[in-house]
Scaffold this motif. Structure first.
Motif, PDB file in Angstrom:
ATOM      1  N   ASP A   2      32.622 -51.002  -4.283  1.00 41.83           N
ATOM      2  CA  ASP A   2      31.221 -50.658  -3.983  1.00 41.83           C
ATOM      3  C   ASP A   2      30.671 -49.677  -5.007  1.00 41.83           C
ATOM      4  O   ASP A   2      29.471 -49.647  -5.258  1.00 41.83           O
ATOM      5  CB  ASP A   2      31.149 -50.036  -2.582  1.00 41.83           C
ATOM      6  CG  ASP A   2      31.554 -51.024  -1.515  1.00 41.83           C
ATOM      7  OD1 ASP A   2      30.901 -52.085  -1.438  1.00 41.83           O
ATOM      8  OD2 ASP A   2      32.542 -50.773  -0.799  1.00 41.83           O
ATOM      9  N   ALA A   3      31.535 -48.838  -5.529  1.00 45.03           N
ATOM     10  CA  ALA A   3      31.081 -47.849  -6.527  1.00 45.03           C
ATOM     11  C   ALA A   3      32.262 -47.477  -7.404  1.00 45.03           C
ATOM     12  O   ALA A   3      33.415 -47.709  -7.035  1.00 45.03           O
ATOM     13  CB  ALA A   3      30.554 -46.603  -5.819  1.00 45.03           C
ATOM     14  N   LEU A   6      32.844 -42.442  -5.353  1.00 47.32           N
ATOM     15  CA  LEU A   6      32.221 -42.140  -4.068  1.00 47.32           C
ATOM     16  C   LEU A   6      32.236 -40.623  -3.907  1.00 47.32           C
ATOM     17  O   LEU A   6      33.309 -40.001  -3.974  1.00 47.32           O
ATOM     18  CB  LEU A   6      33.008 -42.809  -2.930  1.00 47.32           C
ATOM     19  CG  LEU A   6      32.545 -42.486  -1.512  1.00 47.32           C
ATOM     20  CD1 LEU A   6      31.115 -42.947  -1.269  1.00 47.32           C
ATOM     21  CD2 LEU A   6      33.480 -43.148  -0.488  1.00 47.32           C
ATOM     22  N   ARG A  27      28.495 -45.618 -11.981  1.00 40.40           N
ATOM     23  CA  ARG A  27      27.928 -46.125 -10.726  1.00 40.40           C
ATOM     24  C   ARG A  27      28.512 -45.323  -9.566  1.00 40.40           C
ATOM     25  O   ARG A  27      29.725 -45.333  -9.346  1.00 40.40           O
ATOM     26  CB  ARG A  27      28.359 -47.592 -10.587  1.00 40.40           C
ATOM     27  CG  ARG A  27      27.297 -48.538 -10.091  1.00 40.40           C
ATOM     28  CD  ARG A  27      27.628 -49.983 -10.405  1.00 40.40           C
ATOM     29  NE  ARG A  27      29.025 -50.324 -10.440  1.00 40.40           N
ATOM     30  CZ  ARG A  27      29.764 -50.631  -9.383  1.00 40.40           C
ATOM     31  NH1 ARG A  27      29.261 -50.612  -8.165  1.00 40.40           N
ATOM     32  NH2 ARG A  27      31.039 -50.962  -9.528  1.00 40.40           N
ATOM     33  N   ILE A  29      28.125 -43.687  -5.385  1.00 36.90           N
ATOM     34  CA  ILE A  29      27.469 -43.583  -4.078  1.00 36.90           C
ATOM     35  C   ILE A  29      27.706 -42.157  -3.605  1.00 36.90           C
ATOM     36  O   ILE A  29      28.832 -41.652  -3.652  1.00 36.90           O
ATOM     37  CB  ILE A  29      28.062 -44.574  -3.045  1.00 36.90           C
ATOM     38  CG1 ILE A  29      27.850 -46.019  -3.513  1.00 36.90           C
ATOM     39  CG2 ILE A  29      27.435 -44.353  -1.674  1.00 36.90           C
ATOM     40  CD1 ILE A  29      28.489 -47.057  -2.581  1.00 36.90           C
ATOM     41  N   ASP A 138      23.451 -44.173  -5.876  1.00 36.30           N
ATOM     42  CA  ASP A 138      22.974 -44.631  -4.573  1.00 36.30           C
ATOM     43  C   ASP A 138      23.177 -43.463  -3.591  1.00 36.30           C
ATOM     44  O   ASP A 138      24.317 -43.084  -3.303  1.00 36.30           O
ATOM     45  CB  ASP A 138      23.816 -45.858  -4.190  1.00 36.30           C
ATOM     46  CG  ASP A 138      23.467 -46.411  -2.830  1.00 36.30           C
ATOM     47  OD1 ASP A 138      22.683 -45.783  -2.112  1.00 36.30           O
ATOM     48  OD2 ASP A 138      24.019 -47.476  -2.486  1.00 36.30           O
ATOM     49  N   ARG A 156      39.660 -46.375  -0.431  1.00 41.42           N
ATOM     50  CA  ARG A 156      38.801 -47.001   0.585  1.00 41.42           C
ATOM     51  C   ARG A 156      38.480 -45.938   1.625  1.00 41.42           C
ATOM     52  O   ARG A 156      39.380 -45.291   2.159  1.00 41.42           O
ATOM     53  CB  ARG A 156      39.513 -48.183   1.256  1.00 41.42           C
ATOM     54  CG  ARG A 156      39.556 -49.452   0.400  1.00 41.42           C
ATOM     55  CD  ARG A 156      40.523 -50.465   0.939  1.00 41.42           C
ATOM     56  NE  ARG A 156      41.820 -49.866   1.228  1.00 41.42           N
ATOM     57  CZ  ARG A 156      42.728 -49.537   0.283  1.00 41.42           C
ATOM     58  NH1 ARG A 156      42.485 -49.748  -0.988  1.00 41.42           N
ATOM     59  NH2 ARG A 156      43.878 -48.984   0.639  1.00 41.42           N
ATOM     60  N   GLU A 166      31.749 -48.420   8.694  1.00 38.80           N
ATOM     61  CA  GLU A 166      31.927 -49.395   7.615  1.00 38.80           C
ATOM     62  C   GLU A 166      32.893 -48.826   6.583  1.00 38.80           C
ATOM     63  O   GLU A 166      33.222 -47.643   6.605  1.00 38.80           O
ATOM     64  CB  GLU A 166      30.575 -49.749   6.973  1.00 38.80           C
ATOM     65  CG  GLU A 166      29.810 -48.563   6.448  1.00 38.80           C
ATOM     66  CD  GLU A 166      28.404 -48.930   5.954  1.00 38.80           C
ATOM     67  OE1 GLU A 166      28.281 -49.216   4.762  1.00 38.80           O
ATOM     68  OE2 GLU A 166      27.457 -48.892   6.761  1.00 38.80           O
ATOM     69  N   LEU A 168      33.863 -48.290   2.507  1.00 47.60           N
ATOM     70  CA  LEU A 168      33.357 -48.255   1.138  1.00 47.60           C
ATOM     71  C   LEU A 168      34.547 -48.140   0.199  1.00 47.60           C
ATOM     72  O   LEU A 168      35.463 -47.359   0.451  1.00 47.60           O
ATOM     73  CB  LEU A 168      32.436 -47.041   0.925  1.00 47.60           C
ATOM     74  CG  LEU A 168      31.078 -47.044   1.636  1.00 47.60           C
ATOM     75  CD1 LEU A 168      30.361 -45.715   1.401  1.00 47.60           C
ATOM     76  CD2 LEU A 168      30.206 -48.205   1.171  1.00 47.60           C
ATOM     77  N   SER A 169      34.499 -48.902  -0.886  1.00 43.31           N
ATOM     78  CA  SER A 169      35.608 -48.818  -1.842  1.00 43.31           C
ATOM     79  C   SER A 169      35.108 -48.254  -3.164  1.00 43.31           C
ATOM     80  O   SER A 169      33.961 -48.480  -3.551  1.00 43.31           O
ATOM     81  CB  SER A 169      36.223 -50.199  -2.059  1.00 43.31           C
ATOM     82  OG  SER A 169      35.221 -51.079  -2.555  1.00 43.31           O
ATOM     83  N   ALA A 170      35.966 -47.507  -3.823  1.00 42.76           N
ATOM     84  CA  ALA A 170      35.598 -46.903  -5.111  1.00 42.76           C
ATOM     85  C   ALA A 170      36.878 -46.649  -5.905  1.00 42.76           C
ATOM     86  O   ALA A 170      37.983 -46.601  -5.338  1.00 42.76           O
ATOM     87  CB  ALA A 170      34.853 -45.588  -4.888  1.00 42.76           C
TER      88      ALA A 170
END
Ligand SMILES: Cc1cc2nc3c(=O)[nH]c(=O)nc-3n(C[C@H](O)[C@H](O)[C@H](O)COP(=O)(O)OP(=O)(O)OC[C@H]3O[C@@H](n4cnc5c(N)ncnc54)[C@H](O)[C@@H]3O)c2cc1C
Length: 531
Positions: A2-3, A6, A27, A29, A138, A156, A166, A168-170
């Protein structure tokens, strides 16, 4: 993923990290559990180094425009009340005065930017807006970090948003989630030092006409010589004030404000809360792909104003190392050096704030119940307290060494020279010793040296006949690392910096210096890029 990164926590440190990473094209989050930035008082002074960093991020002017007006005095007073002659008045330059002094400075003793008073509740929304304007960042408020796990491939995290959990992976996660950091606890990292040293109440007041009416002179801090450790802080609007005091109830905070102001003013008490003084440092600044920054790893007493400013330093150190690693040119020692470089600063700054806080306690210990008495004994108490305060209070206001002079010692990515000046948090001794921040100087054309330095490594070649840069340039190219050469022929600059060649890192710290090209350019490039 996802990013790439994080970030947990949108306090000033998480927001600064998001902006710095975003500017480097990473990138990320940024998640924050609160619905929006809150109007709660905390820090109020960005120090000179933080303002230099904000200048490099392109936001110093915005921060100044939102902060205390540039002409406003930054003086500190020790008082009985706002209407009585002060016991002690310590003048400090306004931003306008400091800027004028910096503009005239011909040596390397001053920062490029002076401090700026800006309330945390003004700074956070400003940083949020900047972060949100960067396309690869983001920003998600009302999103709470719950837990995370990591392996060789990434991290994760479980987060809660609008009642649902939820994942989120980074590639990396950075916990900037404050003193009670969930990320730090997840990693099982403990804080060491002294907790709960003192508990105070803090209240925020709106009082529109007080600032203009203060008869003893405008300033930023008014410390009351009383038995409650009371102090009044002018916030950036000059219409808001905070008062700290050791009292039994929230209602007492109105009494303490009225007693301190000692004039009839219309005011509103907007908030009252309690906070504790701590001097704590995390035993480690992360583990594997998870890093910690800011209050998550160091908790200081605000005396000296090093808390957030240390966290901004963490964010900048970590940002370029994460970017370099994600871009593929940074070697493994780069991220490993984050803890080595920044934990020693955290340790030094926790000690510096302890030193400043002890100074404050020392003069307060000279308080006696007769301090208001119109008797020879009362006068003697006032004189004694003032005499002690004249020495001890300054300890919290003179931290130039901690602010500008911090130097990374024992870092695997710096070409160390043996010896070197001992860290001194009081005095700033400008130096180009490897590990130190490049001191500011003005160039002959009126520009600032720091403004000429780009986001990669820079080899500064100084003087009229600088050595050849080509071998070093090729050595950096072998790693794909961004490398630029900056020639400054002015002999004055060479004399002030003391060397013909200075190799600078993206964060302006000196990685190496010499008068001849490095003996083995490949070894130097390998070292400073972390391979
Ligand atoms: C009275 C006072 C005066 C001060 N004055 C100064 C000063 O003048 N100069 C200075 O440099 N420092 C000062 N400080 C210290 C400064 O306020 C802190 O050092 C600073 O706030 C630290 O920033 P941070 O971003 O690391 O943490 P924080 O500001 O604590 O931010 C952490 C953020 O993470 C969020 N968060 C926490 N847990 C989660 C989770 N599970 N999921 C998602 N989000 C989460 C929180 O909601 C918060 O927004 C002062 C402090 C106090 C109390």
């Amino acid at each position: 993923m996802d990013a790439q990164v994080l970030i947990v926590g949108a306090g000033p440190v998480g927001l600064t990290l998001a902006i710095a990473l975003g500017k480097l094209g990473v990138r990320c989050i940024l998640i924050e559990q609160k619905d929006a930035p809150q109007f709660l008082p905390k820090m109020e002074r960005c120090n000179a180094r933080t303002m230099e960093i904000y200048r490099r991020l392109g936001i110093a002017k915005k921060v100044r425009a939102a902060g205390l007006p540039r002409e406003a005095p930054m003086d500190v007073f020790i008082i009985m009340s706002l209407v009585e002659p002060p016991l002690l008045h310590l003048p400090f330059p306004s931003v306008a005065q400091a800027e004028a002094a910096i503009a005239k400075c011909k040596d390397i003793s001053m920062p490029l930017e002076p401090y700026q008073l800006i309330s945390q509740y003004t700074l956070e929304p400003l940083l949020k807006e900047v972060a949100e304007s960067i396309s690869c960042v983001d920003v998600r408020y009302a999103c709470e970090f719950i837990s995370c796990e990591q392996d060789a491939g990434g991290v994760r995290a479980k987060v809660r948003r609008a009642g649902t959990v939820e994942e989120l992976s980074a590639a990396y996660l950075v916990g900037c989630d404050g003193g009670s950091s969930t990320v730090r606890r997840q990693l099982g990292i403990k804080l060491q030092g002294d907790a709960n040293i003192m508990e105070l109440r803090q209240a925020l007041y709106r009082c529109d006409d007080l600032y203009e009416r203060i008869p003893i002179g405008k300033g930023r801090h008014y410390h009351v010589a009383d038995e409650h450790s009371t102090f009044l802080i002018v916030q950036d609007s000059t219409r808001h004030f905070t008062l700290h005091s050791v009292v039994d109830s929230d209602a007492d905070m109105a009494t303490m404000f009225e007693r301190t102001v000692a004039m009839s003013v219309k005011y509103e008490m907007l908030y009252v809360g309690q906070w504790k003084q701590n001097l704590l440092l995390a035993e480690s600044y992360g583990s594997g792909r998870i890093f910690l920054a800011g209050d998550a790893v160091h908790l200081m007493i605000p005396t000296g104003g090093l808390g957030m400013n240390s966290g901004v330093g963490d964010a900048i150190d970590l940002s370029w190392k994460l970017a370099a690693t994600l871009q593929g040119w940074g070697g493994p020692s780069l991220l490993a050096s984050y803890e080595i470089e920044r934990r020693q600063i955290g340790e030094r700054n926790v000690a510096a704030s302890g030193h400043a806080a002890r100074g404050r306690r020392t003069w307060r210990a000279a308080w006696r119940p007769n301090i208001r008495d119109d008797t020879p004994e009362g006068a003697a108490t006032r004189a004694n307290l003032t005499r002690i305060a004249d020495v001890e209070q300054r300890k919290g206001n003179v931290m130039r060494g901690a602010e500008l002079g911090y130097r990374y010692i024992g870092s695997p990515i710096i070409a160390e020279e043996p010896g070197g000046p001992a860290p001194d948090f009081k005095n700033y001794v400008p130096t180009t010793w490897p590990g130190a921040r490049l001191p500011h100087l003005w160039l002959a054309d009126g520009g600032a040296m720091q403004d000429r330095i780009g986001d990669g490594y820079t080899l500064l070649r100084l003087g009229k006949s600088p050595p050849d840069a080509e071998p070093l340039s090729r050595a950096f190219a072998a790693y794909g690392a961004p490398f630029a050469v900056l020639d400054v022929a002015e002999e004055r600059v060479r004399d002030l910096y003391g060397y013909d060649l200075l190799l600078l890192r993206p964060d302006l710290h000196v990685a190496w210096r010499g008068n001849n090209p490095p003996g083995d350019p490949a070894v130097l490039a390998r070292r400073v890029t972390g391979h």
